[in-house]
Design an enzyme around this catalytic site. Structure first.
Site, PDB file in Angstrom:
ATOM      1  CB  CYS A  46      -0.917  -0.044   1.225  1.00 43.32           C
ATOM      2  SG  CYS A  46      -1.771   1.494   1.579  1.00 43.32           S
ATOM      3  CB  CYS A 100       0.210   1.837   4.071  1.00 40.67           C
ATOM      4  SG  CYS A 100      -1.507   1.322   3.854  1.00 40.67           S
TER       5      CYS A 100
END
Length: 106
Positions: free
Chosen positions: A31, A34
């Site tokens: 991600c 993230c």
């Protein structure tokens, strides 16, 4: 203090039974957003010290905790206080925004 890796098995002990407020970051290695907020969360963990715990849950390795919290997209951030969710937000944000969000909730 640095961030704490939390698993499905340790979620209740580390998060719900914590003596201090806990920011939980549901994330995954693949991600991009993230990874963007990761360094900011590490810095905040050091700055808050023992006042706030910042926990990271890898959703790929620990799907049960994410499912229990109804996480549909990542990064998903939750603040727990006295075992209860007091605030949550989704998506990446700059460090200053994360810090003010945490400060308001705790």
């Amino acid at each position: 203090m640095s961030t704490v890796a939390v698993t499905d098995a340790t979620f209740d002990a580390e998060v719900k039974n914590s003596d201090v407020p806990v920011v939980v970051d549901f994330w995954a290695e693949w991600c991009g957003p993230c990874k963007q907020i990761g360094p900011a969360l590490e810095e905040l963990a050091a700055e808050y010290g023992d006042k706030v715990k910042i926990a990271k849950v890898d959703v790929d390795s620990n799907p049960n905790a994410a499912a229990a919290m109804g996480v549909r997209g990542i990064p998903a951030l939750f603040i727990f206080k006295d075992g209860q969710v007091v605030s949550n937000r989704a998506g990446a944000a700059p460090k200053a925004a994360l810090q003010s969000w945490i400060d308001e909730a705790i």
